[in-house]
Every structure is written in structure tokens, then in C-alpha cells.
Scaffold this active site. Sequence first.
Site, PDB file in Angstrom:
ATOM      1  N   HIS A 125       0.827  -1.206   0.000  1.00  0.00           N
ATOM      2  CA  HIS A 125       0.000   0.000   0.000  1.00  0.00           C
ATOM      3  C   HIS A 125       0.866   1.263   0.000  1.00  0.00           C
ATOM      4  CE1 HIS A 125      -2.212   3.125   2.412  1.00  0.00           C
ATOM      5  NE2 HIS A 125      -3.096   2.906   1.463  1.00  0.00           N
TER       6      HIS A 125
ATOM      7  N   GLU B 180       2.225   1.843  -3.384  1.00  0.00           N
ATOM      8  CA  GLU B 180       1.180   2.426  -4.252  1.00  0.00           C
ATOM      9  C   GLU B 180       1.148   3.957  -4.093  1.00  0.00           C
ATOM     10  OE1 GLU B 180      -2.852   3.959  -3.538  1.00  0.00           O
ATOM     11  OE2 GLU B 180      -2.998   1.848  -2.953  1.00  0.00           O
ATOM     12  N   HIS B 181       1.168   4.415  -2.846  1.00  0.00           N
ATOM     13  CA  HIS B 181       1.167   5.869  -2.612  1.00  0.00           C
ATOM     14  C   HIS B 181       2.384   6.532  -3.276  1.00  0.00           C
ATOM     15  CE1 HIS B 181      -1.729   7.187   0.709  1.00  0.00           C
ATOM     16  NE2 HIS B 181      -2.111   5.963   0.401  1.00  0.00           N
TER      17      HIS B 181
ATOM     18  N   GLU C 276      -4.434   7.769   7.303  1.00  0.00           N
ATOM     19  CA  GLU C 276      -5.330   6.829   6.607  1.00  0.00           C
ATOM     20  C   GLU C 276      -5.589   5.620   7.519  1.00  0.00           C
ATOM     21  OE1 GLU C 276      -3.906   5.572   2.766  1.00  0.00           O
ATOM     22  OE2 GLU C 276      -5.765   4.499   2.297  1.00  0.00           O
TER      23      GLU C 276
END
Lengths: 429, 427
Positions: B72, B75-76, B147
Site C-alpha cells: 500500500h 502504491e502511494h 489513513e
Amino acid sequence: MNLKETTITLGEGMELHTIFEPKFKTNTIRVMLLVPVIPEKNSAYSLAISLLTESNRKYPDNASMTIKLDNMYSANLGSSMSLNGRVMQLSISGGTIANRYALNGEDLLGELTELVLDCIFDPNVKDGAFVESEFKIEQKELLDAIQAEINQKRTYALIRARRTAFEGEPDAYPSYGTQENALQLTPESVYEAYQEMLKRAVVQIYLVTPEKDVTATVEQLKNAFTQIPDRKPEPLLFDCPSPLKKEVSEIIEPMDVVQSKLVMAFKAEEIETYAFKMFSAMFGGLPVSMLFANVREKMSLCYYCASRTLYGKNTLIVDSGVELANAQKTREAILEQLELMKKGEFPDELLENAKTAMVGALHGIGDTPSSCISECYERFFTKDNSDVEGRVQKYLALTKEDIVKVANALKLDTVYLMKQEEGEADAEA
Amino acid sequence: MQKHEKKIIRSEQGDAECIHIQHESGLTIYIMEMEGYHSSFALFGTKYGSINTRFRLKGEENYTEVPEGIAHYLEHKLFENEDCDAFEQYAKTGAMGNAYTSFDRTAYLFACSENFTDSLRILLSFVQNPYFTKETVDKEQGIIAQEIRMNDDDANWRVFFNMLKAMYHNHPVRIDIAGTVESIKQINAELLYKCYNTFYNLHNMVLSVAGNVKADEVLAVCDELLKPCEDQGLEQLYADEPDDIVKPYVEDTLPVGKPIFNLGFKLKPQTGKELVRSELIATSVLDVLLGSGSPFYQKLLEEGLINSEFDTDAPFTGDGYFVLSCGGETEKPEEVRDRIIAEIERAKKEGLDKEAFERSKRVHYGDIIRSLNSVEGNASMMLNAYMAGLQPFSTVEALATITYEDAQKFLCEEIDTAKAVLSVIHS
């Protein structure tokens, strides 16, 4: 892309819009009943509209209704209610796959039309009241939904901020009303409210279909809706700017959560709609907006920091999820970005990019049944008859000065902070 | 002269077709040209998600173990290259870009109604050009931490992950997709490059586009920008996972209106065509037994034990896991669990309702047709097929082959009520 739409006026305050779109594999019908908001009636109207799609006289409970929908190849049928300015929007929507996909040659559009009309005109009613067993279930649903407001923290924070920002206005509360009102309802009072709603409401009906011949469906809808007795549709007020408070309202609500939520509401006395939407895209609507690029990307303060406009209220809402220790810093950063917008200190490219995004979004209209309906409905409530290309031109004509004017018109009205319990010593709102 | 063989895959039932290209770079490409549509949707995905935490390449002796949440994080960070970020580039073409990371995949996407090929160029370029430095990696810590915090406050998210933790002993499906505030502190540029070079190999990836697109234009951009690469012989290692569950009950607190719950059953994992069939059958079984048209659902609704928030979930499946679950709001989660388990045991003995089973097949069919209505739905359908090692439209084909007997057998042999986990969140 302009829609292939035809509109028929069925009576005073009642229109049927047919949107023909051969590429779709589904049929969609939406009936919108629009009434002026009377807060104490929100619960009754919400309960009535939700009862309509759970059962009707032919399918007298949720189980038989579900079986009917399943047999229609997973047809959907549902209701919704929302506020738009001082208007309560109550909708009943149904959808099926197109007739050409029916495995046994069924007329699915015909069945869907009949089903939607039965829900509206032949509801599950006995002796002038909704059937008690179904009423009880839906009343509990409504109470549960009111109670569950707190489950989604971001939405809850927005509801609370709205309540404060619009305090004293009829649209300060959620469309489903209050627990107190919901508890007082009876099968009789809700049916009475429904009868009243049919008389008071402005009705907008939408049919989005790939079927070549919909004469029968149009006739069915026309016949049913023109027979409502004693119709007196009431004038609707979508455009009702919210007055700015003399002093900024500050609300702090402690809660057992690990992330604080900050919501800020800004209001303007007068504002031009196209420029306002463009401003919001540039300020906090796009991933290259001032808030995203600075408060999130440069300052790493949050995962989301976004803005949105509330049509007709001349209100801009900004919301973010932050560490409590950073709440004040985030608030200042948001205000600082607004100051820059006021002075016109934003890249020219940002306006160009926002125009490209707006035009792109407009050109994508018509690729889903719901976007077709939204497009038609928006034209109705904004009284802006520009077609898609006309609106594209209006966005493209906007200048930096138009955006600066919006920024300068906006004043801070309300700040809501959901305060996480840990690190209370750092609390500042 | 075409460089690549285009294979047409058609679904008669769905009245749709797509084009499959095995590109010389190693990338699998699916394209659906949708007549009459103005918008387009593109997904560039890799078989790399939160569960891929231990791996090695051909020739490597030892497995590499990486911190939780790194897929994740990657991905950012991939959105940012040396000069500017992908969002700034998309802003010029008008495309709305985004990405998501799940348990077993990461996908980068955009939607647009204009300048499709320019946006596709941006997508293929930034995903193939990583740029990680200490500064850019450190900067993301605060954003991702928020997040994670946001998800920690999300009751539906928490109730689901708590269930997975109580169900799986070792399988990494039990860890949060974004990791934890602590685990992401261990992530650095070097580790990101290691993961990128392992999983973002075109042999492990798919490009899926649908809508107002022309296959030849898509291929021209692919020919120009895809960087051919060698298949590296990626091997994954998952810790041994016992058949049984960790514990049957888990509870947690968070401000909620009334208690919310997830009830899950741990099933034997499956792959390929068998998995597609099992997913369809499992969905039907749950729908027949617990769906809103079932007598069981109506009874619990009338008794006030559940409300309309109660629903059965789509099967949660992937490499080494298979969970069937349902959930909702109730004041009495344990009673609801006991009643559901009793209903499953009853149906094992007395048999599922045949008419309800046939009806559930019609529901599947209608849902599949409906999903083919949208550009996004079609692009996702083709990506999902690749991730499952199948061809697009496999689901609609498999649907025609499932029978009542299959469903009864599945219920009796695959759903073990001793492997049930109840997860509850209350205030």
C-alpha cells in the site's frame, strides 16, 4: 454529450422525461416527489417512502417482494430521501436488465413499470393505514438508521457541522428526521402524510431505456399519475442562501476515536454557481487542488482535506481527518490557502486544469443511467436550460477574476471538531 | 502489419466481447471497445497486495520478509516521480487518476472522456518509473498514518479485520492492508525498490481498458512505452495455516449506534475454475439460506433480531484463504450467530430450497448483465479474471454449469459451523 430526451408535461408540476439510450443493457425508472421541507414531517415522509418499496398489496411483505425482484433477474427497487435547499427529495427507483436479455422472453420493462406504479398507487394499506406489521419493521429501521448516524465518523461530523451552520433553518436536520418524531408516528399518520405528499409534491419521472418502443410504458405512467386527485403542488425553493453568523460558531465534541475530524463551513451572500463550482474544484476538489497539494502533500497533515459546495446554500464545506495535535495547524493551513486564493496567488495552470476536469466530467455524462437522470434533474432544479455543450462554454469562459471574487465572498461561519480522547492536553479548535 | 495476435473473447449470454493480447513485453492486455460510450476506464494492475510479505526470485536462496503495509505504501509513492507527480500530469489531460491496494493486488486507474491515449501514456510511464528517496518516503508517513487512523475508527472495517484475525493463525490476510502506524515506520526507499522490482514485473501484471477506446491506439502506446522484461520466477511463501480457527469470538469497542457484527466461516481455499464455481455456489447457498427473500431472514426481521442492514457478503477469497460471511446490526449478536448456525445445520439435513436456488441463479445472471453496462465494471471484470488466472466472462459461463446438487454438496462438505468466528463491535 447531449441526451436523447423527450419531456411530456402530465399536469401541473408533473413531468415525464424519457431518455433513449440504445447502448444500455438495463431499464431504469425513477419517480421523484419534491416537497418543501417541514422539519417535523421529515420522519413521516421518510418512513412513508421507504414503506412503499418494501411491500405493496400484490407483494404484501418484504419476502414476497424480494422473490418477485429476484425472479425479474435481480431487479432493484428502492427509495431514497435527501435535502436540496429547502426541498425534500423523495425518490422511488427501479431497474431491470433490458428485455432482450430475458431468458424466457419476458417483458421486463412492463413488469417493472407495473411494480413501481403498484408501489406508489396500490401500497400495502388496510383501512386507511399502512399494514401494522410492515409499519413496525420500517419504523424500527428508521430508528436504527437515526441511531447509526454515529457509525460513520466522517459523515457524522458533516451532519453535526451542517446542523450548526444552518441552525434555525428548515434544512438543518437530516432528511430522516429525529428519533422523537419517528417514535410518535403511527400507521395512520404515516399514510395520511403519504396522501398529503402526493398532493403537495412536484413530480419528476425519469425513464432511461434502450427499448425502441416504450409507448405502452409511457401510457401506463401517464394514466397513473394523471389520476391523482386534488393535486396542489407547492412552490419549491432550491435556492436559499444561508445567512452568515455574526460570530463564528465553534463546536467541540469529544469522542472515543483515534482520529479527530475537522469540518469548516464558509458562506457567501451572493455567488455565481459556475464560478463557485470551479472555485471548489481548485480549492479542495481535485488531487491538484490547493488543499490536496499543500495541506496533504506538502504538510503531510492528513489523508483527506476536501471541499464541496452545497447548491443553493451558498456554502462551502471543507473537511479533514487529523491528529488532534495538528487540528489547529490544519485549520490555519486551510485558511491560509483561502487567503492565497483571495489574493489570486494560485497558478494559472490550476484554473486551466480545473476547466479540463470540469469539461471532462460533463462529457462523460450519459454513460450511466444515473448520470442521465442527474443531468436532467439538475437542469430542472437549477432552472438552467443550457445543454452539456452550453455548460462547457460557461466553464471555459471563467476567468481568474471570477475565482478571486468567489474566494473573497466566502466567510468562515462554523468550525466543528470531533475531538479524539487521547492527547487532550493538545486540544485546540 | 500487426505485431501482436489479437484474440477475441466473446460472451454470447452477456452480448459482449473483448480483445486479449499477450504483449511481447510480458504484459497481458485486455481491451473492450464499447460502442456509443464517451468515457473510458483503464486499470494497470499487479498481483501484489498486502498478503505478499514473504517472497524470493529464481536463484535466490533466502526468502525476503518485508514490513506489513508495504504494498500500500508503494502504491502511494509510485505516483511521485523525480519531476512531478502523476496527478499533475493527469490534471492536464482531464483524467481522474487513482489507485487501490487490496489483499492480493494493486491497481492504478484513470477515468476520462477525452485525451485517452495521453492519459494512458501517463499511466504506463509513471507505474514503470519508480522514484523513491529518503525524503519522499518519510513525507508519506504522516499521510498514511492518518489513513490508518481513519480506518481504525471505521466500525465496519474493524469488525471485519477482527474477524480475520480470529480466524487465521498465520496467513497474512489477517494483517491490515495499510499495516500499522508502527510497521510503516520500518519502510524505506531500499525496501520499496526491492518490492517494486519483484512484483512490478510485466509478467506479473495486466492492463485492462474499456469504453471509448480503439485497440490499435492502445497497442501503439503499449508498443512505445512498455519495457520488455524477463520472467523472474517469483515464488511466494505463506506460513502454514492450520484448518481450524484461532478463536470463535472476538469483541471490541467503538462509538456505534447499536452493536455491529460479522459472522464468518473459514473454508478450504481454492484456485482457478474451481474457485469461480465455488464462489458462485457459495453465494447462492448463503442467499438461499440467509438472503432477504428467505424465511429465515424474515423471521429474524419480524423478531427484531436483525434489521435491513443484515446482509450476506460476497465470498472473500484469494491465495490461501476463503471466507463466507454475513453481518449487520443487532442487540444480540450471539443469539443471531446461534440461529444462523442452526439454520445451516438444518439445511444440511433437510436440503436447500430448490426453487430458491434456481432463483438465485437468475439473480447471478441479472447481476452479471448489469455489470456489463459500465466502462468501469467491464475494465474491473477483465482485471479480476486475470488476477484469478481465468479468462474474462468465465463467471457467466460457469454459472450455466452449477446445479442444485452442487450447492447441497458444497453446503454439507465445505461449510463447517465449527469454524465460525463471531466478531462484534459495541459502544
